[in-house]
Design an enzyme around this catalytic site. Sequence first.
Site, PDB file in Angstrom:
ATOM      1  N   LEU A   1      58.420  30.831  42.108  1.00 22.78           N
ATOM      2  CA  LEU A   1      59.189  32.005  42.556  1.00 22.78           C
ATOM      3  C   LEU A   1      60.094  32.523  41.449  1.00 22.78           C
ATOM      4  CD1 LEU A   1      60.307  30.661  46.064  1.00 22.78           C
ATOM      5  CD2 LEU A   1      58.125  31.651  45.382  1.00 22.78           C
TER       6      LEU A   1
ATOM      7  N   ASP B   1      63.014  26.023  32.184  1.00 23.31           N
ATOM      8  CA  ASP B   1      62.999  27.474  31.980  1.00 23.31           C
ATOM      9  C   ASP B   1      61.535  27.894  31.849  1.00 23.31           C
ATOM     10  OD1 ASP B   1      65.371  29.597  30.778  1.00 23.31           O
ATOM     11  OD2 ASP B   1      63.248  30.161  30.622  1.00 23.31           O
TER      12      ASP B   1
ATOM     13  N   GLU C   1      54.282  45.633  43.784  1.00 20.92           N
ATOM     14  CA  GLU C   1      54.438  46.507  42.610  1.00 20.92           C
ATOM     15  C   GLU C   1      53.135  46.617  41.817  1.00 20.92           C
ATOM     16  OE1 GLU C   1      57.254  48.256  41.101  1.00 20.92           O
ATOM     17  OE2 GLU C   1      57.888  48.160  43.187  1.00 20.92           O
TER      18      GLU C   1
ATOM     19  N   GLY D   1      62.650  28.582  40.523  1.00 24.35           N
ATOM     20  CA  GLY D   1      63.429  29.747  40.971  1.00 24.35           C
ATOM     21  C   GLY D   1      64.194  29.431  42.239  1.00 24.35           C
TER      22      GLY D   1
ATOM     23  N   LYS E   1      53.410  40.879  36.278  1.00 25.42           N
ATOM     24  CA  LYS E   1      53.027  40.203  37.524  1.00 25.42           C
ATOM     25  C   LYS E   1      51.516  40.309  37.768  1.00 25.42           C
ATOM     26  CE  LYS E   1      56.713  38.478  39.656  1.00 25.42           C
ATOM     27  NZ  LYS E   1      56.782  37.142  40.254  1.00 25.42           N
TER      28      LYS E   1
ATOM     29  N   ARG F   1      70.055  38.619  49.360  1.00 24.08           N
ATOM     30  CA  ARG F   1      69.410  39.492  48.382  1.00 24.08           C
ATOM     31  C   ARG F   1      70.362  39.765  47.212  1.00 24.08           C
ATOM     32  NH1 ARG F   1      64.916  41.268  45.875  1.00 24.08           N
ATOM     33  NH2 ARG F   1      64.030  43.148  46.795  1.00 24.08           N
TER      34      ARG F   1
ATOM     35  N   THR G   1      53.350  40.537  43.872  1.00 20.82           N
ATOM     36  CA  THR G   1      54.191  41.630  44.366  1.00 20.82           C
ATOM     37  C   THR G   1      53.392  42.896  44.651  1.00 20.82           C
ATOM     38  OG1 THR G   1      55.888  43.213  43.674  1.00 20.82           O
ATOM     39  CG2 THR G   1      54.736  42.092  41.905  1.00 20.82           C
TER      40      THR G   1
ATOM     41  N   SER H   1      63.084  39.569  38.088  1.00 22.21           N
ATOM     42  CA  SER H   1      62.481  40.253  39.237  1.00 22.21           C
ATOM     43  C   SER H   1      62.957  41.690  39.422  1.00 22.21           C
ATOM     44  CB  SER H   1      62.755  39.448  40.516  1.00 22.21           C
ATOM     45  OG  SER H   1      64.109  39.578  40.887  1.00 22.21           O
TER      46      SER H   1
ATOM     47  N   TYR I   1      57.508  45.046  34.617  1.00 20.61           N
ATOM     48  CA  TYR I   1      57.538  43.976  35.630  1.00 20.61           C
ATOM     49  C   TYR I   1      56.178  43.874  36.322  1.00 20.61           C
ATOM     50  CZ  TYR I   1      58.490  41.798  40.198  1.00 20.61           C
ATOM     51  OH  TYR I   1      58.441  41.018  41.327  1.00 20.61           O
TER      52      TYR I   1
ATOM     53  N   HIS J   1      61.255  42.282  50.323  1.00 27.54           N
ATOM     54  CA  HIS J   1      61.888  41.542  51.418  1.00 27.54           C
ATOM     55  C   HIS J   1      63.327  41.235  51.049  1.00 27.54           C
ATOM     56  CE1 HIS J   1      59.485  38.889  48.876  1.00 27.54           C
ATOM     57  NE2 HIS J   1      60.449  37.998  49.037  1.00 27.54           N
TER      58      HIS J   1
ATOM     59  N   GLY K   1      67.224  31.564  43.496  1.00 27.25           N
ATOM     60  CA  GLY K   1      67.024  32.955  43.914  1.00 27.25           C
ATOM     61  C   GLY K   1      67.027  33.102  45.425  1.00 27.25           C
TER      62      GLY K   1
END
Length: 344
Positions: free
Chosen positions: A86, A64, A135, A10, A160, A191, A133, A90, A156, A186, A13
């Site tokens: 990472l 991938d 979340e 990642g 996670k 971003r 996360t 997302s 999501y 963050h 990102g």
Amino acid sequence: MKKKTAMILGVTGQDGSHLSDLLLKKGYLVYGVKRRSSSFNTQRIDHIYNSKYFNTKFFPFYADLTDSSSLLKIIQSTKPHEIYNLSAQSHVHTSFETPEYTANTDAIGSLRVLEAIKILKLIDKTKYYQASTSEIFGNTQIPQRETTPFRPTSPYAISKLYAYWTTINYRESYGMFAVNGILFNHEGPRRGETFVTRKITRAVAKINKEKRGIIYLGNLNAKRDWGYAVDYVESMWKMMQQKKPDDFVISTGESHTVREFVEEAFKNIGIKILWKGKGLNEIGINKDNGKVHVKIDPGYFRPTDISELRGDYSKAKKILGWKPKVKFKDLVKLMVQSDIKKNK
Ligand code: NAP
Ligand code: F7E
């Protein structure tokens, strides 16, 4: 001592790009893993591609998270000391539209990486970092800490949470150095443009230039604990340098509503926002001239949303010696200023 090597999955990102900067500064050899895209996806690491590090200390690879053989191939050929996972689909809202793909990448993708480390007999050599996360907590107790129960409320978050437990399971079952950073939101100038903070700061920069414009938003009342991405990638590295693998909440300990973020962003261009109306008819206007700058678009509402996320980072402070350097007002300011500069 041989040079330390790190693989960043990642790397294109927000966090992957900041972590690359950090590890290169620390003298690591970095294997940056990106996926195939039909258009350029390396904007956030172009400064590395155009630097002395490219192909001397920073080496790009394709793989991938949905493709085990590609992961096995790159891990086998590089055998890194540290792998930072990472990569993820997302975006929480998008995960409701593409739940199966999100689970494949964010849940099974993490399993594929952990399994590759095991199959390749690298358990004693390679440490694994999982970007978990806040979340995963869902609508639960506030503030959230490592011991708070999980109640994820989106595809999501559920994906996670699978990755979170899988990481712990590989640590407990096989003695792997595998850790979860439970990261609260963050942000920063890198971003993604569809997350609410960057969406707002980009729009504010445009309004500053054109003296008009409307931002369409969803849930203004959601509270989030927003920190600065540069601070957060430092915690990732610190977690990987510990003697004992463990999981940590990484946050600022403060929460603010989306509405407050809007007000603070406009304050940075000298506009005071007044709120009028209710529900779908609520608008944000310029107090001085009555121009409308914020409207509600129900398309941005989610089937379920988390009311408040606010993390208690005291374990990270005590054990890692980590604390956030940039807090809310400075974060908003640096994002608005960066977008104004980009808009010139
Ligand atoms: P981001 O900007 O969306 O970056 C995600 C990265 O994953 C990108 O490089 C993306 O590639 C890559 N990716 C997506 N699907 C992939 C796949 N199937 N195979 C390989 N790579 C894939 O996310 P971020 O903000 O840097 O966050 C980094 C990690 O932390 C993510 O796992 C995220 O879920 C987690 N996290 C983020 C936050 C936050 O507030 N930022 C908070 C908690 C946890 P492209 O560039 O090609 O799209
Ligand atoms: O939404 C509300 C929205 O998309 C924040 C990811 O990095 O952090 C991020 O997930 C809040 C939500 O981030 C709009 O309903 C209102 O309540 O910026 P966001 P997120 O969903 O919190 C967590 C920790 C991650 O792990 C994720 O990877 O803002 N909101 N109006 C809006 N959100 C968006 N995107 N767009 C709006 O117009």
